[in-house]
Design a protein around this motif. Structure first.
Motif, PDB file in Angstrom:
ATOM      1  N   THR A  39     -76.694  25.562   2.352  1.00  0.00           N
ATOM      2  CA  THR A  39     -77.403  26.575   3.126  1.00  0.00           C
ATOM      3  C   THR A  39     -77.349  26.228   4.612  1.00  0.00           C
ATOM      4  O   THR A  39     -77.138  25.077   4.988  1.00  0.00           O
ATOM      5  N   PRO A  40     -77.570  27.203   5.479  1.00  0.00           N
ATOM      6  CA  PRO A  40     -77.823  26.874   6.878  1.00  0.00           C
ATOM      7  C   PRO A  40     -79.162  26.142   7.006  1.00  0.00           C
ATOM      8  O   PRO A  40     -79.910  25.990   6.029  1.00  0.00           O
ATOM      9  N   VAL A  41     -79.462  25.691   8.205  1.00  0.00           N
ATOM     10  CA  VAL A  41     -80.770  25.096   8.477  1.00  0.00           C
ATOM     11  C   VAL A  41     -81.834  26.181   8.313  1.00  0.00           C
ATOM     12  O   VAL A  41     -81.702  27.286   8.844  1.00  0.00           O
ATOM     13  N   CYS A  42     -82.883  25.865   7.548  1.00  0.00           N
ATOM     14  CA  CYS A  42     -83.918  26.847   7.212  1.00  0.00           C
ATOM     15  C   CYS A  42     -85.286  26.346   7.655  1.00  0.00           C
ATOM     16  O   CYS A  42     -85.583  25.153   7.545  1.00  0.00           O
ATOM     17  N   ALA A  43     -86.109  27.277   8.115  1.00  0.00           N
ATOM     18  CA  ALA A  43     -87.471  26.926   8.515  1.00  0.00           C
ATOM     19  C   ALA A  43     -88.482  27.209   7.420  1.00  0.00           C
ATOM     20  O   ALA A  43     -89.537  26.571   7.367  1.00  0.00           O
ATOM     21  N   THR A  44     -88.190  28.156   6.536  1.00  0.00           N
ATOM     22  CA  THR A  44     -89.158  28.559   5.515  1.00  0.00           C
ATOM     23  C   THR A  44     -88.522  28.503   4.133  1.00  0.00           C
ATOM     24  O   THR A  44     -87.297  28.526   3.978  1.00  0.00           O
ATOM     25  N   LEU A  45     -89.395  28.475   3.116  1.00  0.00           N
ATOM     26  CA  LEU A  45     -88.907  28.507   1.739  1.00  0.00           C
ATOM     27  C   LEU A  45     -88.205  29.822   1.445  1.00  0.00           C
ATOM     28  O   LEU A  45     -87.221  29.858   0.689  1.00  0.00           O
ATOM     29  N   GLU A  46     -88.674  30.906   2.025  1.00  0.00           N
ATOM     30  CA  GLU A  46     -88.056  32.203   1.801  1.00  0.00           C
ATOM     31  C   GLU A  46     -86.613  32.207   2.303  1.00  0.00           C
ATOM     32  O   GLU A  46     -85.712  32.741   1.644  1.00  0.00           O
ATOM     33  N   GLU A  47     -86.396  31.611   3.466  1.00  0.00           N
ATOM     34  CA  GLU A  47     -85.028  31.502   3.981  1.00  0.00           C
ATOM     35  C   GLU A  47     -84.151  30.702   3.027  1.00  0.00           C
ATOM     36  O   GLU A  47     -83.044  31.119   2.677  1.00  0.00           O
ATOM     37  N   ALA A  48     -84.627  29.536   2.627  1.00  0.00           N
ATOM     38  CA  ALA A  48     -83.834  28.668   1.760  1.00  0.00           C
ATOM     39  C   ALA A  48     -83.518  29.366   0.441  1.00  0.00           C
ATOM     40  O   ALA A  48     -82.374  29.334  -0.037  1.00  0.00           O
ATOM     41  N   GLY A  49     -84.524  30.001  -0.154  1.00  0.00           N
ATOM     42  CA  GLY A  49     -84.302  30.688  -1.415  1.00  0.00           C
ATOM     43  C   GLY A  49     -83.337  31.845  -1.277  1.00  0.00           C
ATOM     44  O   GLY A  49     -82.479  32.064  -2.146  1.00  0.00           O
ATOM     45  N   GLY A  50     -83.448  32.593  -0.193  1.00  0.00           N
ATOM     46  CA  GLY A  50     -82.536  33.713   0.032  1.00  0.00           C
ATOM     47  C   GLY A  50     -81.099  33.251   0.170  1.00  0.00           C
ATOM     48  O   GLY A  50     -80.168  33.853  -0.397  1.00  0.00           O
ATOM     49  N   HIS A  51     -80.891  32.178   0.916  1.00  0.00           N
ATOM     50  CA  HIS A  51     -79.531  31.667   1.086  1.00  0.00           C
ATOM     51  C   HIS A  51     -78.968  31.128  -0.227  1.00  0.00           C
ATOM     52  O   HIS A  51     -77.786  31.340  -0.536  1.00  0.00           O
ATOM     53  N   LEU A  52     -79.781  30.420  -1.003  1.00  0.00           N
ATOM     54  CA  LEU A  52     -79.284  29.897  -2.276  1.00  0.00           C
ATOM     55  C   LEU A  52     -78.873  31.026  -3.219  1.00  0.00           C
ATOM     56  O   LEU A  52     -77.828  30.959  -3.874  1.00  0.00           O
ATOM     57  N   LEU A  53     -79.690  32.065  -3.287  1.00  0.00           N
ATOM     58  CA  LEU A  53     -79.331  33.198  -4.148  1.00  0.00           C
ATOM     59  C   LEU A  53     -78.053  33.865  -3.664  1.00  0.00           C
ATOM     60  O   LEU A  53     -77.187  34.235  -4.467  1.00  0.00           O
ATOM     61  N   ARG A  54     -77.923  34.035  -2.354  1.00  0.00           N
ATOM     62  CA  ARG A  54     -76.708  34.639  -1.793  1.00  0.00           C
ATOM     63  C   ARG A  54     -75.475  33.804  -2.144  1.00  0.00           C
ATOM     64  O   ARG A  54     -74.446  34.341  -2.580  1.00  0.00           O
ATOM     65  N   LEU A  55     -75.578  32.496  -1.971  1.00  0.00           N
ATOM     66  CA  LEU A  55     -74.433  31.628  -2.224  1.00  0.00           C
ATOM     67  C   LEU A  55     -74.116  31.533  -3.713  1.00  0.00           C
ATOM     68  O   LEU A  55     -72.946  31.535  -4.117  1.00  0.00           O
ATOM     69  N   ARG A  56     -75.148  31.453  -4.544  1.00  0.00           N
ATOM     70  CA  ARG A  56     -74.912  31.442  -5.993  1.00  0.00           C
ATOM     71  C   ARG A  56     -74.215  32.726  -6.431  1.00  0.00           C
ATOM     72  O   ARG A  56     -73.283  32.698  -7.252  1.00  0.00           O
ATOM     73  N   HIS A  57     -74.653  33.851  -5.886  1.00  0.00           N
ATOM     74  CA  HIS A  57     -74.036  35.137  -6.249  1.00  0.00           C
ATOM     75  C   HIS A  57     -72.582  35.177  -5.795  1.00  0.00           C
ATOM     76  O   HIS A  57     -71.689  35.576  -6.564  1.00  0.00           O
ATOM     77  N   ALA A  58     -72.313  34.768  -4.552  1.00  0.00           N
ATOM     78  CA  ALA A  58     -70.959  34.837  -4.018  1.00  0.00           C
ATOM     79  C   ALA A  58     -70.006  33.946  -4.808  1.00  0.00           C
ATOM     80  O   ALA A  58     -68.874  34.351  -5.147  1.00  0.00           O
ATOM     81  N   VAL A  59     -70.430  32.722  -5.113  1.00  0.00           N
ATOM     82  CA  VAL A  59     -69.569  31.815  -5.857  1.00  0.00           C
ATOM     83  C   VAL A  59     -69.429  32.288  -7.300  1.00  0.00           C
ATOM     84  O   VAL A  59     -68.354  32.187  -7.909  1.00  0.00           O
ATOM     85  N   GLY A  60     -70.507  32.840  -7.868  1.00  0.00           N
ATOM     86  CA  GLY A  60     -70.434  33.366  -9.228  1.00  0.00           C
ATOM     87  C   GLY A  60     -69.446  34.504  -9.349  1.00  0.00           C
ATOM     88  O   GLY A  60     -68.659  34.565 -10.310  1.00  0.00           O
ATOM     89  N   VAL A  61     -69.447  35.427  -8.381  1.00  0.00           N
ATOM     90  CA  VAL A  61     -68.498  36.543  -8.390  1.00  0.00           C
ATOM     91  C   VAL A  61     -67.069  36.027  -8.231  1.00  0.00           C
ATOM     92  O   VAL A  61     -66.144  36.470  -8.923  1.00  0.00           O
ATOM     93  N   ALA A  62     -66.873  35.079  -7.313  1.00  0.00           N
ATOM     94  CA  ALA A  62     -65.539  34.508  -7.105  1.00  0.00           C
ATOM     95  C   ALA A  62     -65.041  33.813  -8.375  1.00  0.00           C
ATOM     96  O   ALA A  62     -63.859  33.899  -8.717  1.00  0.00           O
ATOM     97  N   ALA A  63     -65.937  33.125  -9.073  1.00  0.00           N
ATOM     98  CA  ALA A  63     -65.548  32.468 -10.322  1.00  0.00           C
ATOM     99  C   ALA A  63     -65.121  33.494 -11.371  1.00  0.00           C
ATOM    100  O   ALA A  63     -64.100  33.312 -12.051  1.00  0.00           O
ATOM    101  N   GLU A  64     -65.882  34.569 -11.500  1.00  0.00           N
ATOM    102  CA  GLU A  64     -65.538  35.617 -12.466  1.00  0.00           C
ATOM    103  C   GLU A  64     -64.158  36.199 -12.169  1.00  0.00           C
ATOM    104  O   GLU A  64     -63.393  36.522 -13.090  1.00  0.00           O
ATOM    105  N   GLU A  65     -63.828  36.319 -10.883  1.00  0.00           N
ATOM    106  CA  GLU A  65     -62.519  36.864 -10.507  1.00  0.00           C
ATOM    107  C   GLU A  65     -61.374  35.978 -10.988  1.00  0.00           C
ATOM    108  O   GLU A  65     -60.246  36.450 -11.149  1.00  0.00           O
ATOM    109  N   HIS A  66     -61.662  34.714 -11.211  1.00  0.00           N
ATOM    110  CA  HIS A  66     -60.630  33.781 -11.655  1.00  0.00           C
ATOM    111  C   HIS A  66     -60.873  33.297 -13.081  1.00  0.00           C
ATOM    112  O   HIS A  66     -60.428  32.215 -13.473  1.00  0.00           O
ATOM    113  N   GLY A  67     -61.587  34.103 -13.858  1.00  0.00           N
ATOM    114  CA  GLY A  67     -61.709  33.860 -15.286  1.00  0.00           C
ATOM    115  C   GLY A  67     -62.613  32.724 -15.690  1.00  0.00           C
ATOM    116  O   GLY A  67     -62.462  32.164 -16.782  1.00  0.00           O
ATOM    117  N   CYS A  68     -63.561  32.368 -14.835  1.00  0.00           N
ATOM    118  CA  CYS A  68     -64.488  31.303 -15.203  1.00  0.00           C
ATOM    119  C   CYS A  68     -65.891  31.665 -14.735  1.00  0.00           C
ATOM    120  O   CYS A  68     -66.117  32.729 -14.158  1.00  0.00           O
TER     121      CYS A  68
END
Length: 364
Positions: free
Chosen positions: A55-84
């Motif tokens: 994640t980027p540097v975060c000041a609040t839990l909401e920021e950290a949680g939002g970034h983690l969900l965004r990154l998990r989603h992006a990597v999850g979609v990329a993985a699905e595109e390559h059959g995993c």
């Protein structure tokens, strides 16, 4: 407010067999093509069946949680595109009989030469939490005061009970695997930042580590950022669990800084007691006792409530007390990731486990 950053490592698995697949380069490239991921947010890991996000540097839990969900989603979609799929588990429930390809970087090739069998079994995924500190001297004060709490954090984060298709008996088998490297486990007590730097330099001069990245202590000073980096956590099934642990760690750092400013002496438990307490936490998670900072065994639930009382002023100051307390209560009620993996194994075998660790990886 003290800033935080969170790094998570995920396993890439075949959606049918659950076996690790070496598609990290493809997944990283695909994730980087979208607008959801910035430069350096999806990173290399040692083995090609793993990816890491930061994640980027975060000041609040909401920021950290939002970034983690965004990154998990992006990597999850990329993985699905390559059959995993991505799997949020500290160790793979099943493995190939042959090693997974190592990422082609000089430091990783050197690690294969140094310890080929350890690298072959380094299919372990963690959550690393960076918390800002004023300077390295303050960082050492924090490390000294956090040491007795690292076993409790490890127990809370336990999410790696399975290996080679069976239950290891450990809630955090990842902790055991990591303990085999030359410089690992709970960090020693340091007199000051100069002592820290001198002892690290001695390890490098002796050829025991090639760089500070091989300081596999469960908490250390970052060599890149003005932070303390806590590394004892297994990767979490859900993003909000990672955020909860990051909040607890930030509150421990802030409490340690306040104690240092007030002249409160740092505890210095016997190293053999801390080492055994960490083994005990990795073995049992929250199912049994934990070893309190004073060396006495306590019921795990009582220990977590003691931890919340200890950091309560810091949690109140950041406005995180209600959210963190609620999530700790949920953890005690629903169990750790290890508990939930074992429940899935009993309910539906390894397929149910793979569904759990894949499906929950993109849940809030």
């Amino acid at each position: 407010m003290t800033t935080i950053g969170v790094e998570e490592e995920y396993l890439l698995v075949d959606p049918v067999t659950g076996l690790p697949v070496p598609h990290a380069d493809k997944v990283r490239a695909a994730a980087g093509l979208g607008r959801l991921v910035a430069d350096q947010e999806v990173q290399y890991e040692l083995l090609q069946a793993q990816v890491e996000v930061a994640t980027p540097v975060c000041a609040t839990l909401e920021e950290a949680g939002g970034h983690l969900l965004r990154l998990r989603h992006a990597v999850g979609v990329a993985a699905e595109e390559h059959g995993c799929r991505i799997a949020a588990c500290g160790t793979p429930p099943v493995r190939h009989g042959r090693p997974v390809a190592v990422t082609d970087q000089a430091r990783y090739r050197a690690m294969v030469t140094q310890a080929p069998q350890l690298v072959a079994e380094q299919l372990v995924n963690g959550t690393h939490v960076h918390v800002a500190v004023p300077d390295r001297e303050a960082g050492v004060q924090v490390l000294n005061r956090m040491r007795p709490w690292l076993p409790a954090l490890t127990a809370m984060a336990a999410n790696s009970p399975l290996w080679d298709g069976h239950d290891t008996g450990f809630a955090s088998w990842r902790t055991v695997i990591f303990s085999r490297w030359p410089v690992s486990g709970i960090p020693p007590y340091f007199r000051d930042a100069e002592d820290y730097d001198r002892r690290v330099a001695r390890l490098q001069q002796a050829g025991l580590i090639s760089d500070t990245g091989q300081l596999y202590w469960q908490a250390r000073l970052s060599s890149t950022y003005p932070t303390v980096e806590v590394r004892c956590l297994d990767v979490q099934l859900r993003a909000d669990e990672a955020v909860m642990l990051a909040a607890v760690i930030r509150s421990l750092v802030e409490t340690a800084l306040a104690e240092a400013a007030d002249g409160v002496p740092a505890p210095d438990p016997a190293p053999e007691l801390l080492q055994a307490a960490m083994w005990h936490a990795a073995r049992y998670g929250l199912e049994d006792t934990l070893i309190a900072p004073d060396g006495t065994p306590q019921r795990a639930g009582d220990m977590l409530y003691e931890l919340l009382r200890y950091v309560a002023p810091a949690l109140d100051a950041s406005g995180d007390a209600r959210q963190v307390t609620s999530l700790v209560h949920r953890l005690l009620q629903d169990g750790t990731g290890a508990d939930r993996q074992r429940a899935a194994l009993a309910r539906g075998g390894l397929r149910a486990v793979m569904e759990l660790i894949s499906a929950q990886s993109t849940m809030p």
